[in-house]
Design an enzyme around this catalytic site. Structure first.
Site, mmCIF file in Angstrom:
data_model
loop_
_atom_site.group_PDB
_atom_site.id
_atom_site.type_symbol
_atom_site.label_atom_id
_atom_site.label_comp_id
_atom_site.label_asym_id
_atom_site.label_seq_id
_atom_site.Cartn_x
_atom_site.Cartn_y
_atom_site.Cartn_z
ATOM 1 N N GLU A 110 1.408 5.682 -2.951
ATOM 2 C CA GLU A 110 0.443 4.646 -2.598
ATOM 3 C C GLU A 110 0.741 4.106 -1.208
ATOM 4 O O GLU A 110 1.798 4.362 -0.639
ATOM 5 C CB GLU A 110 0.531 3.466 -3.592
ATOM 6 C CG GLU A 110 0.451 3.853 -5.054
ATOM 7 C CD GLU A 110 0.294 2.650 -5.986
ATOM 8 O OE1 GLU A 110 0.028 1.533 -5.492
ATOM 9 O OE2 GLU A 110 0.437 2.838 -7.204
ATOM 10 N N LYS B 158 6.089 0.229 -15.742
ATOM 11 C CA LYS B 158 6.031 0.094 -14.278
ATOM 12 C C LYS B 158 7.090 -0.859 -13.733
ATOM 13 O O LYS B 158 7.478 -0.743 -12.574
ATOM 14 C CB LYS B 158 4.664 -0.480 -13.876
ATOM 15 C CG LYS B 158 3.466 0.328 -14.348
ATOM 16 C CD LYS B 158 3.199 1.481 -13.412
ATOM 17 C CE LYS B 158 1.825 2.100 -13.693
ATOM 18 N NZ LYS B 158 1.458 3.055 -12.644
#
Lengths: 408, 408
Positions: free
Chosen positions: A191, A243
């Protein structure tokens, strides 16, 4: 153009000037600017030049600088450019250039809130197909708003930090109940992360056209993901422990000012979004909702396995910021938001191993002949990124590195 | 027992001693301890007593104190109790008691990460029935782990802060596409929030039995919720803008030490959770996974509309903490986690207007004869809470207040 002896295509040339936080041999952390293969000790340079801004540069994070806002960011960039191009400053500046090999880089910001978006149509479609095979891959809201959720700020770490394989609950389809143990499907998400400054007050949304007042810069971000933990936990309130064990970011924050030449139109939004998310032409012919032409590479144990292209993203960073605040939520200095995994239409542009291995069904072959689906202990992932700069130059974002350690 | 002239059932008696951050007439924010209808200026008292701990008490948040950890928390409580019970200290202490009417209370902690759980079986069942009428109300994971997600730390505000009605996207069932505007279904969630100290390092889970080393105290928490925004946005990554505009907490952090007499067994967990979530007997005959007998009241424009009981919660605070870190995620000083809405089996113990009005289908009648489903502009919600203390005393958590302002 500069007295620095740098090749025109150096990723940290005079048009880049990213900010980071460094130390040398156990000295105090302070702000540095990357120039070629050196780090400029900004505080020392500014103080020798008689500036009074030393405290901001002596801080252990960029947050005080982020708090100063857009006008200060522009002024600092102009001052740095002048220092590095005007021969008159050469002697003073050279005294404060530290070889990059001698510095330790630290987390550049004290992360306030961390939000992760989901702005790639290809990624969301691929994940939808794998996680929810019986439904439409894109949820009905997906093209109306940039979907996002809050992540754990406290586990954002700087590139180079080892990643301990997380333990947790997962429920293999063959088992009637969940089991506990190390994640068996440890993954990455390639990302970009956007760093925010110019804090706002509660109840005051940031309009799309004003996003640039708050978007300071960009880092490469690896949103490490334990897919088995995530799949079991995420309904109905979203990802949590799958996460929250670690998110890595690159140490150099490349400013939005350095990315002017990288702005590109979005691939296209259909249906047209609601007015607060709708881009308008800017004075220089771009859009308030531009994309960015940033090319990433995903290296797995030295083999490049994917080349995600940020220009493929459906939603723009400014749209994400406008959406995040439209309910009146404040921005704080040091807020960070991730774009979500960057994946394109082609298989070799997919930014996660979940997608590259199609949920483990296909193997990825590395240069040494070994094969992978998800991460094994000892594996190293390096994300790199570059963007076009002005006059054919290159703007490098550096790298975001992490090695997987066995579960404890 | 104390030279203070307090009724035995005063909610802020000698057994309570909650911490907060206060100021008087624009002076510096500093730590205070609530005693009866006064606030003890701890820094001034400690310094006059010759303690060297002044800096911790002069801080503008409890975070430096939280960082000192369990042993320091215990020592501070013993010192405070001694100051307030031993006649020898009376003159010194009385000089630093400020009437509560003269203080302004501030956010007691600098919130690091904020997590919100979903630990009431009745609430999760009710919401599941309303949001997902075609599925089983509880998702398959619900009884195996305390479901949670990260919220926005930057919009946690202190009781008394006005709440601006948020705008955002919602999709009425009658419309083909989403519309933008002020939320039409603004709601509360009556919760408790748990304040964490004794920061940990990355990769080191906190075992259930060690949760008490990190659980500092409790606040009342109102997780304001825009149900229409939430319903449209929350699939697949969870709540975002429907929650992130504001979360209110009460100003006084009641320590876990003050709640020893409030520990109760959980209502019962079936199936038995995995070992890392399993309570074990403690030396004093309780469990490492105890619940808390804390009674809340929800007051809507002066009418008590619900009395949620924390003892009805399925998961215990220590279980939530152990789960939150089992993947190696760090705890930071000032981390805050909410319990999720506290709802019981009876209608009058439901902690949200979504449940009290059954998604708007039933009206709630207030004392002035007016009727409500969700919040109207100008409405005020007051959450209060009390717990049993030792020897028949009462431990008050104070109140968490918010008034709704019209959308901007």
């Amino acid at each position: 153009m500069t007295w620095l002896d740098l090749p025109a295509d150096h990723p940290f040339g005079i048009h880049n000037l990213p900010y980071g936080v460094f130390s040398t041999h156990g000295t105090q952390r302070r702000v540095g600017v990357r120039v070629g293969d050196h780090v400029l000790d900004v505080a020392a340079c500014a103080e020798q030049a008689g500036m009074e801004s030393g405290a901001v540069w002596r801080a252990g994070s960029l947050n005080p600088f982020l708090a100063q806002g857009r006008a200060a960011w522009t002024a600092a960039r102009e001052w740095l450019t002048e220092q590095l191009t005007n021969e008159a400053h050469r002697e003073c500046v050279e005294a404060h250039l530290v070889p990059v090999a001698e510095v330790t880089m630290h987390l550049p910001i004290e992360v306030a809130d961390y939000v992760d978006f989901y702005a790639s149509e290809h990624h969301a479609t691929n994940v939808g197909r794998m996680f929810r095979p019986d439904s439409e891959p894109l949820t009905p809201n997906w093209k109306h708003l940039p979907i996002g959720y809050h992540g754990r700020s406290g586990t954002v770490v700087v590139s180079g930090t080892d990643i301990v394989r997380p333990c947790g609950q997962r429920k293999p389809p063959t088992e009637p109940v969940p089991v506990f143990g190390p994640s068996a499907r440890l993954d990455i998400e390639a990302e970009l992360g956007f760093v925010i400054g110019g804090a706002t007050t509660l109840g005051a949304p940031v309009a799309l056209a004003d996003a640039g007042e708050h978007l300071f810069g960009v880092v490469i971000l690896n949103d490490w993901s334990a897919r088995d933990l995530q799949a079991w936990e995420y309904v109905p309130l979203g990802p949590f422990l799958g996460k929250s064990f670690a998110t890595s970011i690159s140490p150099w924050v490349v400013t939005m000012d350095a990315l002017g030449a990288a702005r590109v139109p979005l691939p296209g939004q259909d249906p047209e979004p609601l007015p607060y998310l709708r881009g308008e032409p800017t004075a220089d012919g771009a859009s308030t909702a531009s994309g960015l032409d940033i090319s990433l590479e995903v290296e797995w144990n030295g083999t490049v396995v994917a080349r995600p292209q940020f220009r493929d993203m459906y939603w723009s960073p400014a749209q994400m910021l406008a959406h995040m605040t439209v309910n009146g939520a404040t921005l704080r200095d040091g807020d960070l938001f991730g774009s979500g995994t960057i994946s394109g239409a082609e298989k070799d542009t997919r930014g996660s191993f979940l997608e590259l291995s199609w949920s483990g069904a296909e193997r990825v072959t590395l240069a040494d002949g070994s094969q992978r689906t998800f991460l094994e202990d000892g594996d190293t992932v390096v994300l790199t990124a570059v963007a076009p700069g002005p006059d054919g130059s290159v703007i490098g974002l550096g790298e975001c590195v992490g090695r997987v350690l066995p579960a404890r």
